[in-house]
Scaffold this active site. Sequence first.
Site, PDB file in Angstrom:
ATOM      1  N   LYS A 187      -4.676  39.574 101.271  1.00 45.31           N
ATOM      2  CA  LYS A 187      -4.141  38.228 101.565  1.00 45.31           C
ATOM      3  C   LYS A 187      -2.650  38.255 101.271  1.00 45.31           C
ATOM      4  O   LYS A 187      -2.233  38.327 100.123  1.00 45.31           O
ATOM      5  CB  LYS A 187      -4.832  37.197 100.661  1.00 45.31           C
ATOM      6  CG  LYS A 187      -4.932  35.834 101.243  1.00 45.31           C
ATOM      7  CD  LYS A 187      -3.791  34.888 101.191  1.00 45.31           C
ATOM      8  CE  LYS A 187      -3.022  34.466 100.035  1.00 45.31           C
ATOM      9  NZ  LYS A 187      -1.768  33.791 100.433  1.00 45.31           N
ATOM     10  N   GLY A 239       2.030  38.752  91.671  1.00 46.49           N
ATOM     11  CA  GLY A 239       2.520  37.383  91.862  1.00 46.49           C
ATOM     12  C   GLY A 239       2.915  36.794  90.527  1.00 46.49           C
ATOM     13  O   GLY A 239       3.268  37.519  89.592  1.00 46.49           O
ATOM     14  N   SER A 240       2.828  35.496  90.430  1.00 47.44           N
ATOM     15  CA  SER A 240       3.317  34.820  89.231  1.00 47.44           C
ATOM     16  C   SER A 240       2.323  34.950  88.072  1.00 47.44           C
ATOM     17  O   SER A 240       1.117  35.133  88.281  1.00 47.44           O
ATOM     18  CB  SER A 240       3.539  33.342  89.541  1.00 47.44           C
ATOM     19  OG  SER A 240       2.319  32.768  89.943  1.00 47.44           O
ATOM     20  N   THR A 241       2.852  34.829  86.870  1.00 49.47           N
ATOM     21  CA  THR A 241       2.006  34.921  85.682  1.00 49.47           C
ATOM     22  C   THR A 241       0.997  33.782  85.656  1.00 49.47           C
ATOM     23  O   THR A 241      -0.162  33.969  85.284  1.00 49.47           O
ATOM     24  CB  THR A 241       2.896  34.950  84.423  1.00 49.47           C
ATOM     25  OG1 THR A 241       3.669  36.164  84.488  1.00 49.47           O
ATOM     26  CG2 THR A 241       2.090  34.937  83.143  1.00 49.47           C
ATOM     27  N   GLY A 244      -1.753  34.688  87.969  1.00 52.78           N
ATOM     28  CA  GLY A 244      -2.402  35.863  87.372  1.00 52.78           C
ATOM     29  C   GLY A 244      -3.379  35.462  86.276  1.00 52.78           C
ATOM     30  O   GLY A 244      -4.489  35.996  86.171  1.00 52.78           O
ATOM     31  N   GLU A 261       0.107  42.520  88.393  1.00 56.72           N
ATOM     32  CA  GLU A 261       1.555  42.794  88.324  1.00 56.72           C
ATOM     33  C   GLU A 261       2.234  41.435  88.410  1.00 56.72           C
ATOM     34  O   GLU A 261       2.230  40.814  89.467  1.00 56.72           O
ATOM     35  CB  GLU A 261       2.011  43.661  89.505  1.00 56.72           C
ATOM     36  CG  GLU A 261       1.323  45.000  89.634  1.00 56.72           C
ATOM     37  CD  GLU A 261       1.891  46.056  88.709  1.00 56.72           C
ATOM     38  OE1 GLU A 261       2.883  45.788  88.004  1.00 56.72           O
ATOM     39  OE2 GLU A 261       1.319  47.162  88.684  1.00 56.72           O
ATOM     40  N   CYS A 295      10.862  40.996  91.007  1.00 57.84           N
ATOM     41  CA  CYS A 295      10.111  40.721  89.783  1.00 57.84           C
ATOM     42  C   CYS A 295      10.784  41.337  88.570  1.00 57.84           C
ATOM     43  O   CYS A 295      10.758  40.785  87.480  1.00 57.84           O
ATOM     44  CB  CYS A 295       8.693  41.236  89.922  1.00 57.84           C
ATOM     45  SG  CYS A 295       8.652  42.950  90.452  1.00 57.84           S
ATOM     46  N   GLU A 392      11.180  32.675  83.948  1.00 58.09           N
ATOM     47  CA  GLU A 392      11.577  33.393  85.156  1.00 58.09           C
ATOM     48  C   GLU A 392      12.093  32.394  86.198  1.00 58.09           C
ATOM     49  O   GLU A 392      11.411  31.425  86.516  1.00 58.09           O
ATOM     50  CB  GLU A 392      10.370  34.142  85.725  1.00 58.09           C
ATOM     51  CG  GLU A 392      10.706  34.991  86.919  1.00 58.09           C
ATOM     52  CD  GLU A 392       9.490  35.693  87.514  1.00 58.09           C
ATOM     53  OE1 GLU A 392       8.438  35.055  87.635  1.00 58.09           O
ATOM     54  OE2 GLU A 392       9.614  36.874  87.850  1.00 58.09           O
TER      55      GLU A 392
HETATM   56  P1  NAP Z   1       2.356  33.367  93.443  1.00 52.36           P
HETATM   57  O1  NAP Z   1       2.610  31.968  93.738  1.00 52.36           O
HETATM   58  O2  NAP Z   1       1.600  33.718  92.224  1.00 52.36           O
HETATM   59  O3  NAP Z   1       1.649  33.959  94.731  1.00 52.36           O
HETATM   60  C1  NAP Z   1       1.267  35.301  94.856  1.00 52.36           C
HETATM   61  C2  NAP Z   1       0.141  35.389  95.841  1.00 52.36           C
HETATM   62  O4  NAP Z   1      -1.027  34.745  95.308  1.00 52.36           O
HETATM   63  C3  NAP Z   1       0.409  34.707  97.173  1.00 52.36           C
HETATM   64  O5  NAP Z   1      -0.239  35.437  98.193  1.00 52.36           O
HETATM   65  C4  NAP Z   1      -0.251  33.369  96.953  1.00 52.36           C
HETATM   66  O6  NAP Z   1      -0.573  32.712  98.146  1.00 52.36           O
HETATM   67  C5  NAP Z   1      -1.492  33.757  96.194  1.00 52.36           C
HETATM   68  N1  NAP Z   1      -2.097  32.685  95.419  1.00 52.36           N
HETATM   69  C6  NAP Z   1      -1.573  31.482  95.065  1.00 52.36           C
HETATM   70  N2  NAP Z   1      -2.468  30.786  94.321  1.00 52.36           N
HETATM   71  C7  NAP Z   1      -3.559  31.559  94.197  1.00 52.36           C
HETATM   72  C8  NAP Z   1      -4.815  31.411  93.530  1.00 52.36           C
HETATM   73  N3  NAP Z   1      -5.110  30.324  92.822  1.00 52.36           N
HETATM   74  N4  NAP Z   1      -5.715  32.409  93.595  1.00 52.36           N
HETATM   75  C9  NAP Z   1      -5.437  33.535  94.275  1.00 52.36           C
HETATM   76  N5  NAP Z   1      -4.276  33.737  94.935  1.00 52.36           N
HETATM   77  C10 NAP Z   1      -3.344  32.765  94.888  1.00 52.36           C
HETATM   78  O7  NAP Z   1       3.697  34.197  93.353  1.00 52.36           O
HETATM   79  P2  NAP Z   1       4.883  34.190  94.383  1.00 52.36           P
HETATM   80  O8  NAP Z   1       5.652  32.963  94.126  1.00 52.36           O
HETATM   81  O9  NAP Z   1       4.414  34.470  95.756  1.00 52.36           O
HETATM   82  O10 NAP Z   1       5.688  35.490  93.958  1.00 52.36           O
HETATM   83  C11 NAP Z   1       6.635  35.477  92.981  1.00 52.36           C
HETATM   84  C12 NAP Z   1       6.072  36.012  91.675  1.00 52.36           C
HETATM   85  O11 NAP Z   1       5.563  37.327  91.846  1.00 52.36           O
HETATM   86  C13 NAP Z   1       7.118  36.141  90.626  1.00 52.36           C
HETATM   87  O12 NAP Z   1       6.623  35.648  89.407  1.00 52.36           O
HETATM   88  C14 NAP Z   1       7.352  37.637  90.524  1.00 52.36           C
HETATM   89  O13 NAP Z   1       7.850  38.064  89.309  1.00 52.36           O
HETATM   90  C15 NAP Z   1       6.022  38.173  90.818  1.00 52.36           C
HETATM   91  N6  NAP Z   1       6.097  39.557  91.300  1.00 52.36           N
HETATM   92  C16 NAP Z   1       5.702  40.566  90.453  1.00 52.36           C
HETATM   93  C17 NAP Z   1       5.769  41.879  90.854  1.00 52.36           C
HETATM   94  C18 NAP Z   1       5.352  42.979  89.943  1.00 52.36           C
HETATM   95  O14 NAP Z   1       5.161  44.079  90.411  1.00 52.36           O
HETATM   96  N7  NAP Z   1       5.157  42.722  88.673  1.00 52.36           N
HETATM   97  C19 NAP Z   1       6.225  42.196  92.138  1.00 52.36           C
HETATM   98  C20 NAP Z   1       6.609  41.161  92.983  1.00 52.36           C
HETATM   99  C21 NAP Z   1       6.532  39.827  92.540  1.00 52.36           C
HETATM  100  P3  NAP Z   1       0.512  31.691  98.759  1.00 52.36           P
HETATM  101  O15 NAP Z   1       1.692  32.487  99.130  1.00 52.36           O
HETATM  102  O16 NAP Z   1      -0.179  31.153  99.937  1.00 52.36           O
HETATM  103  O17 NAP Z   1       0.791  30.677  97.700  1.00 52.36           O
END
Ligand code: NAP
Length: 483
Positions: A187, A239-241, A244, A261, A295, A392
Amino acid sequence: MMSENTWNLDPALESTAIVQLNTQYELYIDGKWQIPQSATYFPSVNPADESHLSQIAQANEADVDKAVKAARAAYQNVWSQLSGAERGKYLFRIARLMQEKSRELAVLETLDGGKPIRESRDIDIPLACNHFFYYAGWADKLEEAFPGQQMASLGVAAQITPWNFPLLMLAWKIAPALACGNTVVLKPAETTSLTALKFAEICQEAGLPAGVVNIVTGYGDTGAALVAHPDVDKIAFTGSTAVGKQIQRACIGTKKKLTLELGGKSANIILEDAPIDQAVEGVINAIFFNQGHVCCAGSRLFIQESIAHQVVEKLKFRLKSIYVGNPLDKNTDIGAINSKKQLETIHNYISVGLSEGAEMYQPDCKLPEKGYYCQPTLFLDVAQSSRIAQEEIFGPVLTVQTFRTIEEVIQKANNSPYGLAAGVWTANGARIFGLSSQLQAGVVWANTYNKFDPTSPFGGYKESGFGREGGRHGLSAYLQIKN
Ligand code: NAP
Ligand code: MG
């Protein structure tokens, strides 16, 4: 646009003619494009000018179920029956096709996500291809990766990716999963699904057996449905903490193996003996390029007190020549913020920083009228406990703090709920070893920053997640290792 006291470069726009986009994308399930049972679609927008790029299918629970069933059948009937060498052939084929289409993929990544073309062309897409080449090579050598141990694939992997490195994060997830003999349902993030859909076309072109890779697009609830599906063996989330943590709670008491991650608030530390001009350029690269949408971005800068004034002046001077604008322009350093929502989040943090009393510096630059853009922002004299130093921001915003001793900076750098990465700038090798062993971060770069390679594992400490992606370590996330 650059500030007024520097000259403007002639625009050098990358052509978009190479990108072939459909007006509408369906779900990629069982090797076919399938109309979503929800019968709903959502738009994909170009954040650089707010134009509409395409319509994308929104998968609901029933669609997710269909995708997991297709992945299960492909796992049982085809993929788990193939030798590693055969799996490797498919992965090499995918890698080569990605390479052949690298220009189209790079332009599309920039159109959909807003990142500068220089970045998608030179970093995202080559690294994504290299990930496939690298794990293709492991597919028939798993016994060498874990000598003396027996291992088995896990089954169906559910994979969820963020919007900051869309195709690269897909590669980090799909390449090792397939190399180890698993099938996947992925996804992508809702604002950047297009390169994942192009990747589905590549899987078709490579003749990958139906159901081995399934792409279900949609919002967060699509991701949640995938996490909740009872027939998933493994969940890999980037994605976000906050999300996660929700996923971790949803996995408690299930058979699902999990890797996370998550976010970061990484420290970039300049010691007084550092090569200052290189360090300044490294700081710029660590936080401002790619709009701070990294990230592991070096979003907290720590400068040793004796050189602090000099470094800050050089940083301000360098920021005046940063080019913010059309991400398709090859001169652009900072492109568009990925979405309106993310731009609002960043603006909100900038107001928080001001209300917390930190001194702000922004170069005087004109932003394009349409699209989502943010000026690079420095916050000086930031208190360790302030929200802008702890949370963050995920944007081109750098907090600056000073320190006197190495012990003090280790304590300050580690005083964070996160622990993804860190940078150290010094001419003294012993200090590099000392600091890198004491900083609580999954990766510590020395005299450089944001360097990636498929052979090198990546992942966090503390609330930045657990599990490693990349390298030999990345294989173990997709294998049951029996001793
Ligand atoms: P996010 O809001 O957590 O979304 C990540 C993914 O999860 C998206 O595909 C999102 O879909 C989906 N999602 C949202 N709510 C969900 C739920 N309840 N259950 C399952 N999946 C769900 O994060 P983001 O804003 O896209 O990305 C930014 C974050 O990612 C930052 O915190 C960044 O630090 C982190 N990141 C970490 C790494 C690493 O390797 N550590 C790498 C890249 C990014 P939608 O897009 O449709 O909301
Ligand atoms: Mg988009």
